[in-house]
Design an enzyme around this catalytic site. Structure first.
Site, PDB file in Angstrom:
ATOM      1  N   SER A   1       0.856  -1.185   0.000  1.00 30.02           N
ATOM      2  CA  SER A   1       0.000   0.000   0.000  1.00 30.02           C
ATOM      3  C   SER A   1       0.884   1.224   0.000  1.00 30.02           C
ATOM      4  O   SER A   1       2.044   1.163   0.421  1.00 30.02           O
ATOM      5  CB  SER A   1      -0.887  -0.001   1.253  1.00 30.02           C
ATOM      6  OG  SER A   1      -1.537   1.249   1.429  1.00 30.02           O
TER       7      SER A   1
ATOM      8  N   TYR B   1      -1.636  -1.726  10.711  1.00 25.73           N
ATOM      9  CA  TYR B   1      -1.861  -1.892   9.274  1.00 25.73           C
ATOM     10  C   TYR B   1      -0.720  -1.283   8.469  1.00 25.73           C
ATOM     11  O   TYR B   1      -0.153  -1.932   7.581  1.00 25.73           O
ATOM     12  CB  TYR B   1      -3.188  -1.244   8.874  1.00 25.73           C
ATOM     13  CG  TYR B   1      -3.423  -1.228   7.390  1.00 25.73           C
ATOM     14  CD1 TYR B   1      -3.847  -2.373   6.724  1.00 25.73           C
ATOM     15  CD2 TYR B   1      -3.199  -0.068   6.639  1.00 25.73           C
ATOM     16  CE1 TYR B   1      -4.056  -2.369   5.348  1.00 25.73           C
ATOM     17  CE2 TYR B   1      -3.398  -0.061   5.266  1.00 25.73           C
ATOM     18  CZ  TYR B   1      -3.821  -1.208   4.632  1.00 25.73           C
ATOM     19  OH  TYR B   1      -4.020  -1.210   3.273  1.00 25.73           O
TER      20      TYR B   1
END
Length: 266
Positions: free
Chosen positions: A142, A155
């Protein structure tokens, strides 16, 4: 799974919805048979949707946050008796909120799914590719990997792990015939923000990329053997580029403003 002459085989995890579902469709449209994996029962309908695009698709409903679930998924590939040509490690979850207040079980499940299962699946899939001298691997990281992630600390850290892990493997395997790509989407319109309880954040409420377009960028980069791709809008590429220049402390402050619970109303 029956053999389709001339079609290579791909394994895509987290394929019941969102980016993983769109990635599976890209593979089917481009001549692959597939094994698709997710924890929820929607993976069976997803497999039928993808199979309608061509080839053979087999669904595996397995909890990849457990070692047994990872083994179950890979065993289904091995049972085909066919070489695995493409491995897409895409399954992942998020946890939003202050780390001091979040549930330990949720944080550890995130680590188990986003990090441990990725290493486990790579360890199962990559050695046979190296022995054969051919294969493509992609890890869904990401643009969150490029910065600290207050209010989604676990995360962002897990995605940073996947970026580093992928880039390292890309280098290790550069002369092996096996390529490894780090796939780095930005905010994409999927169920991720609902599952992570982030719709009340500025990040969750902001406009998002089309998962089909994001998946296409990832697929093309993987097929080209690129080491990484920042997928989606030009905005994502600008953010990833700027992250190389901005101090970590400032990046953390900026991300915290976007991901803080309730920030969408501020």
């Amino acid at each position: 799974m029956t053999h389709t002459p001339g079609r290579p085989l791909a394994l895509v995890t987290g394929a019941s919805t969102g980016i993983g579902y769109e990635l599976a469709k890209e593979f089917a449209r481009n001549g692959f048979d597939l094994v698709v994996v997710a924890e929820n029962e929607r993976i069976h309908q997803a497999a039928r949707d993808v199979e309608a695009l061509g080839g053979t698709v087999e669904a595996v409903q397995a909890d990849l946050a457990t070692p047994a679930g990872v083994q179950q998924a890979y065993d289904r590939v091995a049972a085909t008796g066919r070489p695995l040509d493409a491995l897409v490690v895409n399954a992942g979850i998020g946890v939003n909120g202050r780390f001091a207040e979040s549930d330990l079980a949720d944080e550890l499940r995130l680590v188990d799914l986003n990090v441990r299962s990725a290493v486990h699946l790579a360890k199962l899939g990559i050695p046979p590719m190296v022995a054969r001298g051919a294969g493509r691997v992609m890890f869904t990281s990401s643009i969150a990997a490029t910065q600290p992630g207050p209010f989604e600390a676990g995360y962002a850290a897990s995605k940073a792990f996947l970026l580093s892990f992928s880039e390292a493997l890309h280098n290790e395997l550069k002369d092996s015939g096996v390529t490894v790509t780090a796939f780095m989407p930005g905010a994409t319109e999927t169920e991720f923000f609902d599952r992570a309880d982030m719709r009340d954040t500025r990040l969750g409420a902001a406009p998002k990329d089309d998962p089909a377009e994001v998946a296409r960028h990832g697929f093309e980069a993987m097929m080209a053997g690129r080491d990484h791709v920042v997928a989606g809008s030009v905005h994502n590429r600008l953010l990833a580029g700027a992250a190389k220049l901005v101090p970590e402390r400032i990046k953390a402050e900026l991300h915290g403003r976007l991901a803080r619970p309730g920030s969408a109303k501020e």
